[in-house]
Each structure stands twice: as structure tokens, then as C-alpha cells.
Design a protein around this motif. Structure first.
Motif, PDB file in Angstrom:
ATOM      1  N   GLN A  90      10.044  82.709  69.633  1.00 26.84           N
ATOM      2  CA  GLN A  90      10.168  83.939  70.404  1.00 26.84           C
ATOM      3  C   GLN A  90       9.165  84.953  69.882  1.00 26.84           C
ATOM      4  OE1 GLN A  90      13.966  86.080  70.354  1.00 26.84           O
ATOM      5  NE2 GLN A  90      13.639  86.544  72.515  1.00 26.84           N
ATOM      6  N   ARG A 110      16.847  92.475  80.674  1.00 26.85           N
ATOM      7  CA  ARG A 110      17.259  93.404  79.614  1.00 26.85           C
ATOM      8  C   ARG A 110      18.241  94.395  80.216  1.00 26.85           C
ATOM      9  NH1 ARG A 110      15.585  94.385  74.606  1.00 26.85           N
ATOM     10  NH2 ARG A 110      13.801  92.989  74.901  1.00 26.85           N
ATOM     11  N   GLN A 151      21.237  87.696  74.273  1.00 24.99           N
ATOM     12  CA  GLN A 151      20.630  87.848  72.968  1.00 24.99           C
ATOM     13  C   GLN A 151      20.645  89.330  72.610  1.00 24.99           C
ATOM     14  OE1 GLN A 151      16.466  86.790  72.584  1.00 24.99           O
ATOM     15  NE2 GLN A 151      16.712  86.309  70.413  1.00 24.99           N
ATOM     16  N   ARG A 170      12.013  84.261  60.587  1.00 21.07           N
ATOM     17  CA  ARG A 170      10.887  85.137  60.941  1.00 21.07           C
ATOM     18  C   ARG A 170       9.689  84.746  60.104  1.00 21.07           C
ATOM     19  NH1 ARG A 170      10.645  89.457  63.936  1.00 21.07           N
ATOM     20  NH2 ARG A 170      12.920  89.711  63.986  1.00 21.07           N
ATOM     21  N   TYR A 221      20.047  85.794  79.714  1.00 20.11           N
ATOM     22  CA  TYR A 221      19.251  84.674  80.224  1.00 20.11           C
ATOM     23  C   TYR A 221      20.106  83.785  81.127  1.00 20.11           C
ATOM     24  CZ  TYR A 221      16.068  85.782  76.345  1.00 20.11           C
ATOM     25  OH  TYR A 221      15.206  86.400  75.467  1.00 20.11           O
ATOM     26  N   LEU A 279      10.279  76.704  74.301  1.00 21.67           N
ATOM     27  CA  LEU A 279      10.679  75.468  73.643  1.00 21.67           C
ATOM     28  C   LEU A 279       9.476  74.785  73.012  1.00 21.67           C
ATOM     29  CD1 LEU A 279      12.969  73.384  73.159  1.00 21.67           C
ATOM     30  CD2 LEU A 279      12.350  72.368  75.368  1.00 21.67           C
ATOM     31  N   ILE A 295      15.777  72.329  77.680  1.00 18.77           N
ATOM     32  CA  ILE A 295      16.397  73.549  78.183  1.00 18.77           C
ATOM     33  C   ILE A 295      15.392  74.679  78.048  1.00 18.77           C
ATOM     34  CG2 ILE A 295      18.334  75.125  77.905  1.00 18.77           C
ATOM     35  CD1 ILE A 295      19.870  72.719  76.700  1.00 18.77           C
ATOM     36  N   ILE A 296      14.934  75.162  79.185  1.00 18.36           N
ATOM     37  CA  ILE A 296      13.867  76.155  79.232  1.00 18.36           C
ATOM     38  C   ILE A 296      14.449  77.529  79.537  1.00 18.36           C
ATOM     39  CG2 ILE A 296      11.717  76.837  80.340  1.00 18.36           C
ATOM     40  CD1 ILE A 296      11.499  74.246  78.771  1.00 18.36           C
ATOM     41  N   PHE A 297      14.112  78.501  78.694  1.00 19.66           N
ATOM     42  CA  PHE A 297      14.513  79.889  78.916  1.00 19.66           C
ATOM     43  C   PHE A 297      13.413  80.644  79.639  1.00 19.66           C
ATOM     44  CE2 PHE A 297      18.317  80.785  76.243  1.00 19.66           C
ATOM     45  CZ  PHE A 297      18.471  79.547  75.670  1.00 19.66           C
ATOM     46  N   GLY A 298      13.789  81.554  80.498  1.00 17.96           N
ATOM     47  CA  GLY A 298      12.836  82.496  81.081  1.00 17.96           C
ATOM     48  C   GLY A 298      12.789  83.747  80.236  1.00 17.96           C
ATOM     49  N   LYS A 299      12.355  84.849  80.826  1.00 16.23           N
ATOM     50  CA  LYS A 299      12.261  86.094  80.080  1.00 16.23           C
ATOM     51  C   LYS A 299      13.559  86.895  80.116  1.00 16.23           C
ATOM     52  CE  LYS A 299       7.261  86.498  80.535  1.00 16.23           C
ATOM     53  NZ  LYS A 299       6.114  87.336  80.978  1.00 16.23           N
ATOM     54  N   GLY A 300      14.469  86.526  81.014  1.00 14.07           N
ATOM     55  CA  GLY A 300      15.765  87.179  81.054  1.00 14.07           C
ATOM     56  C   GLY A 300      15.744  88.576  81.639  1.00 14.07           C
ATOM     57  N   GLY A 335       9.296  90.897  72.775  1.00 14.17           N
ATOM     58  CA  GLY A 335       9.382  91.245  74.183  1.00 14.17           C
ATOM     59  C   GLY A 335       9.370  90.069  75.134  1.00 14.17           C
ATOM     60  N   LEU A 336       9.332  88.864  74.596  1.00 14.57           N
ATOM     61  CA  LEU A 336       9.289  87.681  75.452  1.00 14.57           C
ATOM     62  C   LEU A 336      10.552  86.850  75.276  1.00 14.57           C
ATOM     63  CD1 LEU A 336       5.581  86.564  74.936  1.00 14.57           C
ATOM     64  CD2 LEU A 336       6.538  88.037  76.723  1.00 14.57           C
ATOM     65  N   GLY A 337      10.757  85.946  76.187  1.00 12.74           N
ATOM     66  CA  GLY A 337      11.881  85.038  76.069  1.00 12.74           C
ATOM     67  C   GLY A 337      11.592  83.942  75.077  1.00 12.74           C
ATOM     68  N   LEU A 338      12.462  82.962  75.008  1.00 10.69           N
ATOM     69  CA  LEU A 338      12.287  81.851  74.085  1.00 10.69           C
ATOM     70  C   LEU A 338      11.461  80.750  74.742  1.00 10.69           C
ATOM     71  CD1 LEU A 338      15.224  83.230  73.484  1.00 10.69           C
ATOM     72  CD2 LEU A 338      15.495  81.246  72.008  1.00 10.69           C
ATOM     73  N   PHE A 341      13.729  79.886  66.333  1.00 11.41           N
ATOM     74  CA  PHE A 341      15.149  79.554  66.403  1.00 11.41           C
ATOM     75  C   PHE A 341      15.348  78.051  66.514  1.00 11.41           C
ATOM     76  CE2 PHE A 341      17.216  83.573  66.626  1.00 11.41           C
ATOM     77  CZ  PHE A 341      16.357  84.436  67.297  1.00 11.41           C
ATOM     78  N   LEU A 348       9.306  84.724  65.736  1.00 10.97           N
ATOM     79  CA  LEU A 348      10.685  84.433  65.325  1.00 10.97           C
ATOM     80  C   LEU A 348      11.022  83.042  65.846  1.00 10.97           C
ATOM     81  CD1 LEU A 348      13.329  85.460  64.063  1.00 10.97           C
ATOM     82  CD2 LEU A 348      13.840  86.559  66.251  1.00 10.97           C
ATOM     83  N   TYR A 377      12.822  76.593  69.099  1.00  7.86           N
ATOM     84  CA  TYR A 377      12.262  77.575  70.021  1.00  7.86           C
ATOM     85  C   TYR A 377      11.472  78.601  69.232  1.00  7.86           C
ATOM     86  CZ  TYR A 377      15.464  75.996  73.721  1.00  7.86           C
ATOM     87  OH  TYR A 377      16.127  75.264  74.662  1.00  7.86           O
ATOM     88  N   VAL A 404      19.627  91.191  76.070  1.00 14.48           N
ATOM     89  CA  VAL A 404      18.852  90.450  77.066  1.00 14.48           C
ATOM     90  C   VAL A 404      19.712  89.280  77.521  1.00 14.48           C
ATOM     91  CG1 VAL A 404      16.769  89.131  77.562  1.00 14.48           C
ATOM     92  CG2 VAL A 404      16.658  91.120  76.032  1.00 14.48           C
TER      93      VAL A 404
END
Lengths: 108, 117
Positions: B37, A103, A38, B113, A87, B45, A96-101, B40-43, B90, B88, B35, A85
């Protein structure tokens, strides 16, 4: 879906290979490993995925360990445009679960 | 034209107002996702749908509802917006890849946004 663990941030010099690690020790046999990135606040972009064999495409290479408990995304010649970033996700077919990835900062 | 289109792209609203974010896709995919966001954090669900008659809660569905009006359309609603829903948002889609037995990669919209004052 298996939980993945990634370092919060990494630096890489421009022109060098960027190696981004991911742990997915609870991955099940039918779950694929996917990588996305991202850039700023854009929608995440697919990079590559694999099941157990190493994979390569025009963007990156994916190395998956034999026990499938971890993987590494390799950007062979990092440029400033690779700052993003990244992931790592392990999933089969479910939510589908995303973590914080991670950077990734590319240093000029 | 984008394959996954989100409207509106930006919205400022007040606490208590009802808000709908819309997503439409031209990829012919069965699966659609919403999703959220935060900076500073991930996405995270919110909801996902595997077909028109299938709706599933994600990680953070409280305060949100969705509607799958057609295969190509998936809307997210905030019935009574609150400031901590400022984020934000998505939309994404995925589909079964011909010749494979798993779903392919996610395709994301450009994001919506939302600011709740």
C-alpha cells in the motif's frame, strides 16, 4: 475477479446512516461481494459479504441488487469511529484484488 | 497474540540491500497473500499462495520474490531494494470455511512499514 467501482469519498453526519455504493457490473454468478474497511494505516478489517441475498450483521447491512451488478453497504448509525476507507471486492476463489475504495468522513 | 504476525513492523534500509519481510499465522489457513500500500492508494497484490507448493504472481510482482516455508509462514523478499519500494506491506490469510465452497474473509497482519533510502 470482477472489477468494482466506488466513489472516492463520501461524507456522513454522525448518527445518520451511511450508505456506501459499489458497482460490480461484470460480476459472475459464483463471485461473492465482500466489504472491508481500513482505519488509518491498520490492516483492513472484514465487515460483511454476500452472494445475492441481503445480509446483516452487528456491524452493517449489505444490500445487493437483484441483477447483482451493484451493492450498498449500510452503516445504520455512523459514529466518528467509522471514519475509514471502505473497500468493495467481488471474488470467488482466486486472487483478491482491492480497488482504491471510498474514504468515508463522519462529520460531528 | 495476533493471528497474523508480521516482522519487522518497521524497517529502514538502503538502496541495493536485500530485505525479507516475514509473515506467520496461527489460523490454520491454507491461503496467504502479500499486499503493498502506497500513501493514498488502495492495496495492490504482490504474490499469493494457495498452499505450500503453490505460488502465484499478483498485480505487481516485479522486484519481489516469496517463499512459502510452511503452511503457517510466507515471506516476501526484495532482492535489491530501491526507493520506490518504500511502502506499507500487509500479509493476509484466508481459508476454506467449513460447510462452504468458497474461501472466507481475509485476515490481515498489522503491516510492515519499509523505507528504502
Amino acid at each position: 475477479d470482477a472489477k468494482t467501482t466506488q466513489p472516492p469519498s463520501m461524507d456522513c453526519a454522525e448518527g445518520r446512516a451511511a450508505n456506501l455504493p459499489c458497482n460490480h457490473s461484470t460480476i459472475s454468478g459464483n463471485e461473492y461481494v465482500y466489504w472491508y474497511r481500513q482505519i488509518h494505516s491498520q490492516g483492513p478489517q472484514y465487515i460483511i459479504h454476500g452472494l445475492k441475498n441481503n445480509e446483516t450483521n452487528e456491524m452493517a447491512s449489505l444490500i445487493i441488487t437483484e441483477d447483482r451488478k451493484s451493492s450498498t453497504l449500510i452503516l445504520p448509525h455512523a459514529t466518528l469511529r467509522d471514519t475509514a476507507v471502505y473497500y468493495c471486492i467481488a471474488h470467488r476463489d482466486d486472487k483478491i484484488i482491492f480497488g482504491k475504495g471510498t474514504r468515508l468522513h463522519i462529520l460531528p | 497474540d495476533a493471528d497474523v504476525t508480521q516482522t519487522p513492523r518497521n524497517r529502514i534500509t538502503k538502496t541495493g540491500k536485500r530485505i525479507m519481510l516475514e509473515c506467520s499465522q496461527t489460523k490454520g489457513h491454507d491461503r496467504m497473500y502479500w499486499y503493498r500500500q502506497d500513501p493514498g492508494l488502495g492495496l495492490r497484490l504482490i504474490y499469493y499462495s494457495f498452499d505450500v507448493k503453490d505460488i502465484n504472481k499478483g498485480e505487481i510482482s516485479d522486484g519481489y520474490s516469496v517463499s512459502r516455508q510452511a503452511q503457517a509462514k510466507f515471506s516476501l523478499s526484495l532482492e535489491s531494494a530501491i526507493p520506490n519500494q518504500t511502502a506499507l506491506y500487509f500479509c493476509a490469510t484466508s481459508g476454506l470455511v467449513q460447510g462452504r465452497w468458497h474461501t472466507g474473509e481475509l485476515f490481515f497482519g498489522e503491516g510492515s512499514r519499509l523505507t528504502v533510502l
